[in-house]
Design a protein around this motif. Structure first.
Motif, PDB file in Angstrom:
ATOM      1  N   LYS A   2      -9.597  -1.859   0.705  1.00  0.00           N
ATOM      2  CA  LYS A   2      -8.707  -1.282  -0.307  1.00  0.00           C
ATOM      3  C   LYS A   2      -8.054  -0.022   0.242  1.00  0.00           C
ATOM      4  O   LYS A   2      -8.624   0.686   1.055  1.00  0.00           O
ATOM      5  CB  LYS A   2      -9.471  -0.979  -1.585  1.00  0.00           C
ATOM      6  CG  LYS A   2      -9.944  -2.219  -2.304  1.00  0.00           C
ATOM      7  CD  LYS A   2     -10.472  -1.901  -3.673  1.00  0.00           C
ATOM      8  CE  LYS A   2     -10.777  -3.208  -4.394  1.00  0.00           C
ATOM      9  NZ  LYS A   2     -10.821  -3.047  -5.820  1.00  0.00           N
ATOM     10  N   LYS A   3      -6.843   0.215  -0.270  1.00  0.00           N
ATOM     11  CA  LYS A   3      -6.103   1.400   0.148  1.00  0.00           C
ATOM     12  C   LYS A   3      -5.615   2.121  -1.092  1.00  0.00           C
ATOM     13  O   LYS A   3      -5.235   1.489  -2.076  1.00  0.00           O
ATOM     14  CB  LYS A   3      -4.923   0.975   1.023  1.00  0.00           C
ATOM     15  CG  LYS A   3      -4.165   2.121   1.621  1.00  0.00           C
ATOM     16  CD  LYS A   3      -3.182   1.639   2.664  1.00  0.00           C
ATOM     17  CE  LYS A   3      -2.598   2.839   3.368  1.00  0.00           C
ATOM     18  NZ  LYS A   3      -1.872   2.477   4.547  1.00  0.00           N
ATOM     19  N   LYS A   4      -5.589   3.453  -1.035  1.00  0.00           N
ATOM     20  CA  LYS A   4      -5.112   4.233  -2.166  1.00  0.00           C
ATOM     21  C   LYS A   4      -3.585   4.233  -2.162  1.00  0.00           C
ATOM     22  O   LYS A   4      -2.951   4.547  -1.162  1.00  0.00           O
ATOM     23  CB  LYS A   4      -5.624   5.674  -2.088  1.00  0.00           C
ATOM     24  CG  LYS A   4      -7.092   5.807  -2.373  1.00  0.00           C
ATOM     25  CD  LYS A   4      -7.524   7.261  -2.363  1.00  0.00           C
ATOM     26  CE  LYS A   4      -9.003   7.358  -2.681  1.00  0.00           C
ATOM     27  NZ  LYS A   4      -9.448   8.751  -2.761  1.00  0.00           N
ATOM     28  N   LEU A   5      -3.027   3.892  -3.331  1.00  0.00           N
ATOM     29  CA  LEU A   5      -1.579   3.863  -3.506  1.00  0.00           C
ATOM     30  C   LEU A   5      -1.224   4.642  -4.768  1.00  0.00           C
ATOM     31  O   LEU A   5      -1.934   4.577  -5.765  1.00  0.00           O
ATOM     32  CB  LEU A   5      -1.074   2.426  -3.651  1.00  0.00           C
ATOM     33  CG  LEU A   5      -1.429   1.437  -2.556  1.00  0.00           C
ATOM     34  CD1 LEU A   5      -0.977   0.033  -2.943  1.00  0.00           C
ATOM     35  CD2 LEU A   5      -0.805   1.831  -1.242  1.00  0.00           C
ATOM     36  N   LYS A   6      -0.106   5.352  -4.708  1.00  0.00           N
ATOM     37  CA  LYS A   6       0.360   6.071  -5.894  1.00  0.00           C
ATOM     38  C   LYS A   6       1.304   5.141  -6.642  1.00  0.00           C
ATOM     39  O   LYS A   6       2.380   4.794  -6.155  1.00  0.00           O
ATOM     40  CB  LYS A   6       1.089   7.352  -5.487  1.00  0.00           C
ATOM     41  CG  LYS A   6       1.508   8.198  -6.668  1.00  0.00           C
ATOM     42  CD  LYS A   6       2.150   9.494  -6.209  1.00  0.00           C
ATOM     43  CE  LYS A   6       2.590  10.294  -7.413  1.00  0.00           C
ATOM     44  NZ  LYS A   6       3.331  11.487  -7.019  1.00  0.00           N
ATOM     45  N   LYS A  55       0.541  -1.099   5.143  1.00  0.00           N
ATOM     46  CA  LYS A  55      -0.196  -0.560   6.291  1.00  0.00           C
ATOM     47  C   LYS A  55       0.246   0.857   6.646  1.00  0.00           C
ATOM     48  O   LYS A  55      -0.563   1.675   7.057  1.00  0.00           O
ATOM     49  CB  LYS A  55      -0.011  -1.474   7.509  1.00  0.00           C
ATOM     50  CG  LYS A  55      -0.758  -2.776   7.392  1.00  0.00           C
ATOM     51  CD  LYS A  55      -0.546  -3.651   8.610  1.00  0.00           C
ATOM     52  CE  LYS A  55      -1.326  -4.942   8.487  1.00  0.00           C
ATOM     53  NZ  LYS A  55      -1.095  -5.833   9.639  1.00  0.00           N
ATOM     54  N   LYS A  56       1.533   1.155   6.486  1.00  0.00           N
ATOM     55  CA  LYS A  56       2.053   2.456   6.920  1.00  0.00           C
ATOM     56  C   LYS A  56       2.092   3.505   5.808  1.00  0.00           C
ATOM     57  O   LYS A  56       2.369   4.664   6.081  1.00  0.00           O
ATOM     58  CB  LYS A  56       3.458   2.284   7.500  1.00  0.00           C
ATOM     59  CG  LYS A  56       3.476   1.537   8.807  1.00  0.00           C
ATOM     60  CD  LYS A  56       4.856   1.503   9.397  1.00  0.00           C
ATOM     61  CE  LYS A  56       4.833   0.842  10.762  1.00  0.00           C
ATOM     62  NZ  LYS A  56       6.113   0.958  11.435  1.00  0.00           N
ATOM     63  N   TYR A  57       1.835   3.116   4.576  1.00  0.00           N
ATOM     64  CA  TYR A  57       1.931   4.039   3.450  1.00  0.00           C
ATOM     65  C   TYR A  57       0.917   5.166   3.579  1.00  0.00           C
ATOM     66  O   TYR A  57      -0.251   4.954   3.902  1.00  0.00           O
ATOM     67  CB  TYR A  57       1.710   3.292   2.129  1.00  0.00           C
ATOM     68  CG  TYR A  57       1.796   4.186   0.915  1.00  0.00           C
ATOM     69  CD1 TYR A  57       3.019   4.675   0.473  1.00  0.00           C
ATOM     70  CD2 TYR A  57       0.651   4.552   0.216  1.00  0.00           C
ATOM     71  CE1 TYR A  57       3.108   5.498  -0.639  1.00  0.00           C
ATOM     72  CE2 TYR A  57       0.725   5.371  -0.899  1.00  0.00           C
ATOM     73  CZ  TYR A  57       1.957   5.839  -1.321  1.00  0.00           C
ATOM     74  OH  TYR A  57       2.038   6.658  -2.415  1.00  0.00           O
ATOM     75  N   ASP A  58       1.380   6.382   3.322  1.00  0.00           N
ATOM     76  CA  ASP A  58       0.532   7.571   3.397  1.00  0.00           C
ATOM     77  C   ASP A  58       0.591   8.294   2.044  1.00  0.00           C
ATOM     78  O   ASP A  58       1.611   8.887   1.699  1.00  0.00           O
ATOM     79  CB  ASP A  58       1.037   8.487   4.523  1.00  0.00           C
ATOM     80  CG  ASP A  58       0.155   9.705   4.729  1.00  0.00           C
ATOM     81  OD1 ASP A  58      -0.886   9.841   4.046  1.00  0.00           O
ATOM     82  OD2 ASP A  58       0.512  10.523   5.599  1.00  0.00           O
TER      83      ASP A  58
END
Length: 194
Positions: A2-6, A55-58
């Motif tokens: 999982k990745k944190k997304l706004k 993948k590239k989202y920060d």
């Protein structure tokens, strides 16, 4: 993983599959803008762009994921469009041409062109080409670099901009102005449109 997304001013943890599912309508909506291509093909390009964006989202940059995703998808679809447009113009002179269905031997496009060229048209094209060369030589340094890079070296607007220290949109605007200027000069000299 999982990745944190706004998303909508909230931080959510989503897997790639969950992200693709949640933004499915958004992906379809952007893909519909390119009506000249197969819809499924555009959705596939947009899905690959979504994977890249994921993948590239920060999250530390404090940008909504949907905003970032929209930019990445649009850029990839525009790249696809430019690439397809550039390569759709290529025609092989060795391509088979079937004039009659009962004809046993295949003609090639080159066979049809040989001997059918109008000498007058050929001379006119050469004169126009020479006239255009003279006009391009009268352009200022930056304008020459843009035309030379885009049309003779077949570089992208981004590459030309990087070489000249300007942005891709600036290159695009300058290219359009230069082409209008050259076209006007050719027309005023009694030549045909570019």
């Amino acid at each position: 993983m999982k990745k944190k997304l706004k998303i909508k001013n909230e931080t959510k943890e989503l897997t790639l599959d969950e992200t693709l599912k949640q933004f499915e309508k958004f992906i379809y909506h952007i893909s519909q803008r390119y009506k000249q291509y197969e819809f499924d093909e555009m959705v596939q390009v947009a899905n690959l762009a979504t994977v890249k964006a994921y993948k590239k989202y920060d999250i530390s940059k404090n940008i909504e994921f949907s905003t970032y995703l929209g930019v990445v998808i649009t850029n990839d679809l525009n790249y696809y469009h430019r690439h397809a447009k550039k390569h759709n113009k290529n025609i092989s002179l060795n391509e088979s041409v079937n004039i009659e269905s009962n004809n046993d031997h295949n003609l090639e496009l080159m066979d049809l062109i040989k001997g059918n060229e109008n000498v007058e048209d050929s001379i006119e094209k050469i004169i126009e080409k020479e006239e255009l060369k003279k006009l391009v030589n009268k352009l200022d340094f930056k304008e020459k670099k843009i035309i030379y890079g885009l049309f003779y070296k077949e570089r992208t607007q981004y590459e030309v901009g990087k070489q000249l220290g300007i942005t891709q949109p600036q290159v695009s605007r300058m290219k359009n102005k230069i082409l209008v200027k050259l076209n006007m000069q050719l027309m005023s000299n009694g030549k045909v449109d570019l």
